[in-house]
Design a protein around this motif. Sequence first.
Motif, PDB file in Angstrom:
ATOM      1  N   GLN A 200      10.392 -36.741 -11.711  1.00 48.57           N
ATOM      2  CA  GLN A 200      10.403 -35.703 -12.749  1.00 48.57           C
ATOM      3  C   GLN A 200       9.075 -34.948 -12.763  1.00 48.57           C
ATOM      4  OE1 GLN A 200      13.172 -35.069 -14.965  1.00 48.57           O
ATOM      5  NE2 GLN A 200      11.929 -33.201 -15.049  1.00 48.57           N
ATOM      6  N   ILE A 201       7.971 -35.689 -12.643  1.00 45.02           N
ATOM      7  CA  ILE A 201       6.648 -35.055 -12.607  1.00 45.02           C
ATOM      8  C   ILE A 201       6.545 -34.106 -11.411  1.00 45.02           C
ATOM      9  CG2 ILE A 201       4.203 -35.540 -12.124  1.00 45.02           C
ATOM     10  CD1 ILE A 201       4.674 -38.148 -13.823  1.00 45.02           C
ATOM     11  N   ALA A 202       6.999 -34.613 -10.253  1.00 42.63           N
ATOM     12  CA  ALA A 202       6.929 -33.777  -9.052  1.00 42.63           C
ATOM     13  C   ALA A 202       7.797 -32.534  -9.207  1.00 42.63           C
ATOM     14  CB  ALA A 202       7.354 -34.590  -7.828  1.00 42.63           C
ATOM     15  N   ALA A 203       8.959 -32.708  -9.805  1.00 43.60           N
ATOM     16  CA  ALA A 203       9.849 -31.551  -9.978  1.00 43.60           C
ATOM     17  C   ALA A 203       9.234 -30.547 -10.948  1.00 43.60           C
ATOM     18  CB  ALA A 203      11.218 -32.013 -10.485  1.00 43.60           C
ATOM     19  N   ASN A 204       8.629 -31.048 -12.049  1.00 43.08           N
ATOM     20  CA  ASN A 204       7.957 -30.131 -12.977  1.00 43.08           C
ATOM     21  C   ASN A 204       6.835 -29.381 -12.268  1.00 43.08           C
ATOM     22  OD1 ASN A 204       9.621 -31.102 -14.939  1.00 43.08           O
ATOM     23  ND2 ASN A 204       8.078 -32.376 -15.938  1.00 43.08           N
ATOM     24  N   LEU A 205       6.020 -30.140 -11.501  1.00 40.17           N
ATOM     25  CA  LEU A 205       4.931 -29.509 -10.747  1.00 40.17           C
ATOM     26  C   LEU A 205       5.475 -28.415  -9.842  1.00 40.17           C
ATOM     27  CD1 LEU A 205       2.618 -32.427  -9.581  1.00 40.17           C
ATOM     28  CD2 LEU A 205       1.948 -30.418 -10.888  1.00 40.17           C
TER      29      LEU A 205
ATOM     30  N   LEU B 183      -4.373 -33.617 -11.179  1.00 40.48           N
ATOM     31  CA  LEU B 183      -4.892 -34.813 -11.849  1.00 40.48           C
ATOM     32  C   LEU B 183      -3.903 -35.332 -12.884  1.00 40.48           C
ATOM     33  CD1 LEU B 183      -8.642 -33.899 -12.273  1.00 40.48           C
ATOM     34  CD2 LEU B 183      -7.571 -35.378 -10.568  1.00 40.48           C
ATOM     35  N   TRP B 184      -3.315 -34.393 -13.636  1.00 36.57           N
ATOM     36  CA  TRP B 184      -2.328 -34.793 -14.628  1.00 36.57           C
ATOM     37  C   TRP B 184      -1.186 -35.539 -13.950  1.00 36.57           C
ATOM     38  CZ3 TRP B 184       2.683 -32.579 -14.651  1.00 36.57           C
ATOM     39  CH2 TRP B 184       3.509 -33.080 -15.660  1.00 36.57           C
ATOM     40  N   GLY B 185      -0.706 -34.985 -12.843  1.00 37.73           N
ATOM     41  CA  GLY B 185       0.420 -35.588 -12.131  1.00 37.73           C
ATOM     42  C   GLY B 185       0.089 -36.986 -11.645  1.00 37.73           C
ATOM     43  N   ILE B 186      -1.096 -37.141 -11.049  1.00 41.04           N
ATOM     44  CA  ILE B 186      -1.473 -38.451 -10.503  1.00 41.04           C
ATOM     45  C   ILE B 186      -1.564 -39.480 -11.627  1.00 41.04           C
ATOM     46  CG2 ILE B 186      -3.343 -39.727  -9.395  1.00 41.04           C
ATOM     47  CD1 ILE B 186      -3.929 -37.126  -7.838  1.00 41.04           C
ATOM     48  N   ASN B 187      -2.165 -39.083 -12.754  1.00 39.92           N
ATOM     49  CA  ASN B 187      -2.374 -40.043 -13.834  1.00 39.92           C
ATOM     50  C   ASN B 187      -1.101 -40.378 -14.593  1.00 39.92           C
ATOM     51  OD1 ASN B 187      -5.120 -40.598 -13.514  1.00 39.92           O
ATOM     52  ND2 ASN B 187      -5.609 -38.586 -14.309  1.00 39.92           N
ATOM     53  N   ALA B 188      -0.109 -39.484 -14.533  1.00 39.12           N
ATOM     54  CA  ALA B 188       1.117 -39.713 -15.295  1.00 39.12           C
ATOM     55  C   ALA B 188       2.111 -40.587 -14.534  1.00 39.12           C
ATOM     56  CB  ALA B 188       1.758 -38.376 -15.650  1.00 39.12           C
ATOM     57  N   LEU B 189       1.820 -40.917 -13.270  1.00 44.10           N
ATOM     58  CA  LEU B 189       2.794 -41.685 -12.486  1.00 44.10           C
ATOM     59  C   LEU B 189       2.935 -43.108 -13.009  1.00 44.10           C
ATOM     60  CD1 LEU B 189       1.752 -40.551  -8.906  1.00 44.10           C
ATOM     61  CD2 LEU B 189       3.650 -39.737 -10.276  1.00 44.10           C
ATOM     62  N   PRO B 190       4.164 -43.677 -12.984  1.00 45.15           N
ATOM     63  CA  PRO B 190       4.358 -45.053 -13.436  1.00 45.15           C
ATOM     64  C   PRO B 190       3.639 -46.036 -12.495  1.00 45.15           C
ATOM     65  CG  PRO B 190       6.375 -44.168 -12.472  1.00 45.15           C
ATOM     66  CD  PRO B 190       5.407 -43.038 -12.558  1.00 45.15           C
ATOM     67  N   GLN B 191       3.128 -47.138 -13.060  1.00 46.99           N
ATOM     68  CA  GLN B 191       2.313 -48.070 -12.282  1.00 46.99           C
ATOM     69  C   GLN B 191       2.748 -49.518 -12.427  1.00 46.99           C
ATOM     70  OE1 GLN B 191      -0.327 -47.299 -10.395  1.00 46.99           O
ATOM     71  NE2 GLN B 191      -0.675 -45.156 -10.881  1.00 46.99           N
ATOM     72  N   GLY B 192       3.839 -49.811 -13.157  1.00 46.07           N
ATOM     73  CA  GLY B 192       4.158 -51.187 -13.535  1.00 46.07           C
ATOM     74  C   GLY B 192       4.722 -52.027 -12.410  1.00 46.07           C
TER      75      GLY B 192
ATOM     76  N   MET C 178      -1.158 -33.493  -4.685  1.00 47.60           N
ATOM     77  CA  MET C 178      -0.625 -34.762  -4.158  1.00 47.60           C
ATOM     78  C   MET C 178       0.736 -35.182  -4.717  1.00 47.60           C
ATOM     79  SD  MET C 178      -3.829 -37.174  -3.343  1.00 47.60           S
ATOM     80  CE  MET C 178      -4.663 -36.964  -4.903  1.00 47.60           C
ATOM     81  N   PRO C 179       0.936 -35.174  -6.054  1.00 43.46           N
ATOM     82  CA  PRO C 179       2.255 -35.657  -6.523  1.00 43.46           C
ATOM     83  C   PRO C 179       3.403 -34.811  -5.966  1.00 43.46           C
ATOM     84  CG  PRO C 179       0.719 -35.534  -8.346  1.00 43.46           C
ATOM     85  CD  PRO C 179       0.057 -34.854  -7.175  1.00 43.46           C
ATOM     86  N   PHE C 180       3.134 -33.527  -5.705  1.00 42.77           N
ATOM     87  CA  PHE C 180       4.187 -32.716  -5.079  1.00 42.77           C
ATOM     88  C   PHE C 180       4.283 -33.023  -3.589  1.00 42.77           C
ATOM     89  CE2 PHE C 180       5.539 -28.818  -2.845  1.00 42.77           C
ATOM     90  CZ  PHE C 180       6.851 -28.814  -3.281  1.00 42.77           C
ATOM     91  N   ASP C 181       3.124 -33.221  -2.958  1.00 43.98           N
ATOM     92  CA  ASP C 181       3.142 -33.489  -1.518  1.00 43.98           C
ATOM     93  C   ASP C 181       3.875 -34.789  -1.204  1.00 43.98           C
ATOM     94  OD1 ASP C 181       2.209 -32.869   1.267  1.00 43.98           O
ATOM     95  OD2 ASP C 181       1.332 -34.847   1.032  1.00 43.98           O
ATOM     96  N   TRP C 182       3.754 -35.792  -2.087  1.00 44.50           N
ATOM     97  CA  TRP C 182       4.474 -37.045  -1.826  1.00 44.50           C
ATOM     98  C   TRP C 182       5.972 -36.790  -1.746  1.00 44.50           C
ATOM     99  CZ3 TRP C 182       0.771 -39.275  -5.924  1.00 44.50           C
ATOM    100  CH2 TRP C 182      -0.396 -39.740  -5.299  1.00 44.50           C
TER     101      TRP C 182
END
Lengths: 317, 641
Positions: free
Chosen positions: A25-30, A94-103, B384-388
């Motif tokens: 979803q984050i990637a799609a928003n980006l 940065l927002w995208g990287i930090n918002a990714l799930p990590q569990g 990066m999050p898009f590139d992935w």
Amino acid sequence: MLAAASALGGCSFTGTLAPRGPDAQIAANLWWYMFWLGTAIFVGWLVLFIVAMRRRQPADADPDAERRLHRRFIIGGGIVLPCLAFATLFALDLWGINALPQGDDVVVEATGYQFWWEFAYRDPQLVTANELYIPTGTDVEVRLHTEDVIHSFWVPQLSGKRDMIPGRTNTLTLHATEPGRYLGECTEFCGIQHANMRFEVVAVPPAEYEAWHERMARPATEPSTAAQQRGYEAFMNASCAGCHAIRGTSADGEIGPPLTHFASRRWLGAGAAPNDRGHLAGWIVNAQTLKPGNAMPPMEIDAEDLSALLDYLQSLE
Amino acid sequence: MSILDPTADSPQQVRQRLTETWSDPYGTPGFFSTVDHKRVGHRYLVTSFVFFLLGGVEALLMRTQLATPDAAVLNPDLYNRMLTMHGTTMFFLFLGTIIAAWGNYIIPLAIGARDMAYPRMNALSYWVFLFAGIFLYASFFVGAIPDGGWFAYVPLTTDYSAGLAMDFWALGVVFVGISSTVGAINFIVTVFKMRAPGMTMSRLPLVVWSTLTTSFMILLSFPAITLAPLLMAFDRIVGTHFFDAALGGDPLLWQHLFWFWGHPIVYVVFLPPIGWLYMIIPTFTGRPIAGYNWAVAATVATGFISFGVWVHHMFATGLPDVTASFFSVASLGVSFPTAVAFFVFTATLWTARRIRWTAAMLWAVGALVSFVIGGISGVMVAIMPFDWQAHDTYFVVAHLHYVLVAGNVLPMFAAFHYWLPKVTGWMLDERLGKTSFWVTTIGLHVLFFPQHWLGLVGMPRRVYTYPAGLGWDVANLASTVGGYMFAAGVLIAMGNFFVSWRRRAPAGSNPWGAGTLEWATTSPVAPYNFAQIPEVHDRYPLWTLDGDVVDDPVGIAPQPGGVVLADEHHETLETVGLDARLGGVLAMPGPSYWPFWTAAATFLCFFGFLIQNPITLTLGLVAVAATLIGWHHGHLTGGEH
């Protein structure tokens, strides 16, 4: 050849544009932010460029005024504009990287082979292939390994991709918000059948996942009919058992996918064909027709043994 | 050294003696011994273009296979081999050499020199390129076409690739790298030492700046692509374990080395073409380029930044986010110089009095507009999050082809239409030139634009087929149709060449009314380039302050009192310092067979390594040493040192 495979991933598959998890979803928003930003910049520049091409500078224009204009163009378009775009994009990054799930509520060890996938679960332990069951609404940590060359693990609707690299373990968090079957693909060129190295992520509600996990951890079903018994013997006596494992029997080969609960899987050959009797027969007799270059050699097997073997394999629910 | 005085000898006599001095021996001896940068340039042009066609045929075969789901035009094995050779051919034998082709032809002319600084090395770089190309394509004739991808990721290409296929690839790539390195050294020295008196660095034509920058980039990046395939060849042939994780090697080492070359090379292949556009657009707007200093700074800055972005090819390898973020920022940083370049062009057009829409100008403007799309998608994949998501999908295929085709192939056609009259002495047909432009450019967009979408909806790259029902069918078919359209445009452009060749409409020395020095001599260019080496006073020596074109430039008609060098030796002027002060007279080496023999001996070395025959390899090494001794000897007697 693969006409029947058309349902793979579902007809509505639209990859990264139909996200079913927070990462995707984050990637799609980006993507959509950047699409509109990029379109605005392109169209804006193009309009300026077309005006530049169509207008006529008067012949008596003041050279100093022209130089000032040039500088304004270049600083405005070459410095100010990229600064604004740069700041916006870096913030998004940065927002995208930090918002990714990590569990890591559930952990799966995924291993790439030329050209199929092995998935190993713990508590209780079990090994399966080409179908990755996960509970919905849960962070699933997938640890990525490879047995041979570099592969890359990608489920477009759930998350970005990560490589499987010899000598390293990468991790990736899958999180599906709703139940469904999601197409997974290998995205690193890994040899002759890179194109047919697919898998399915099957996201089910947590209770259903627990039941599946418990069921899959059991040993394989014993042969219960005469035909199945003959098929069982054919499996053990032919070279099958040298490459494939069936838990609860003496078959413990590690070259091909484990077949303990083979009949529960939807696909043959990592997405090469649907797992039905006809395709399975074709696969056993000569897997090179369906998926040229895969590791399974053609089998010399007589018709009755083949039929019995199919009965046995199809009983491995 | 002797100096002819044009007041004592008639211009005809001067030109006669210069021609006798600078001409190659007639026929076959001249063919193999020439060191004339123009003949070397011709050869580079023809050879690179042939490889462009070969790479194009391979691409069309792949597009035909992908036109429909589950097609059986190519089997998976053959598809993967075409995939590998398409990328390898385009990168190593076309994109990187077409810039050397125009560089060889145009750079000495644009700086008012009579030849490159090292004419024999120039011949060597061509012969090595040719032999390396033959070496790579010899794999077709022994049934060992490379199949591990043009990026040749280990361990697929080491432990999992039997036979000679990837040996051909690894050694061929090292081989062709020699040519690029030799050429780069030559360009650097040529630009620093051979400029016409008065051509300061701030009067240098922008195509020269871009070639100079890329030459430094080649020198700094090619060691990586020489080292990495050599390590691969050692892993494969000798049994070392540089990339073998099980024995302490590291497969990621390959990727770092490969992309340390692989990313700068992308800028190497589009900076010179941007340089061509810097020449073409001012000519047809009749105005100097706007913001010259900005354009120079952008060119040099791109060169610097290009070395800090290679990891953006490796975002999915699991590097720490902080490390990867640095490369993400650097990749965004490239947008600054690129934007500067685009607004330099925009500003130049904005203040144009009149734009002449020739075929060359159309190709140039079409390249700019198309390139922007590749630039914008390039910025996207730096996030990066898009590139992935986008990495290793058709989105990236679309992006890189926009950059390379719009950044190199379209400018190449612009350069053909612009400079071919100088090379051949006759004009290309304008109408066919424009037709080929429209067909090719529309084909380009139909071919590559849908691929962005294919990537977003989940189609991975480098797949020989795909199942129906995933929603990829229509876009793939469109892309294939675009591929054939692109090919048709290229065929029309080639047809134009042959039609115009038959027609031979004379070009004259300066058909476009351009302002730079390559137009200050006859078309086709005489063997000595300039009868009298011109003296340069500004950036556009052939334009007067009023914007008119000088009718009878000094390079064609020696002026009374001007210095004309002529002798039985090749002589030219050496200039020193950034301001190009007159340094002295250089005696240049003349025709020689040694470059050819050195390249042939190098071929023997690589062949010996390939077939793992120590005797052949040793013979090759001895032959290289012998030819270099012969070369040295020939140089001492040929010049006056």
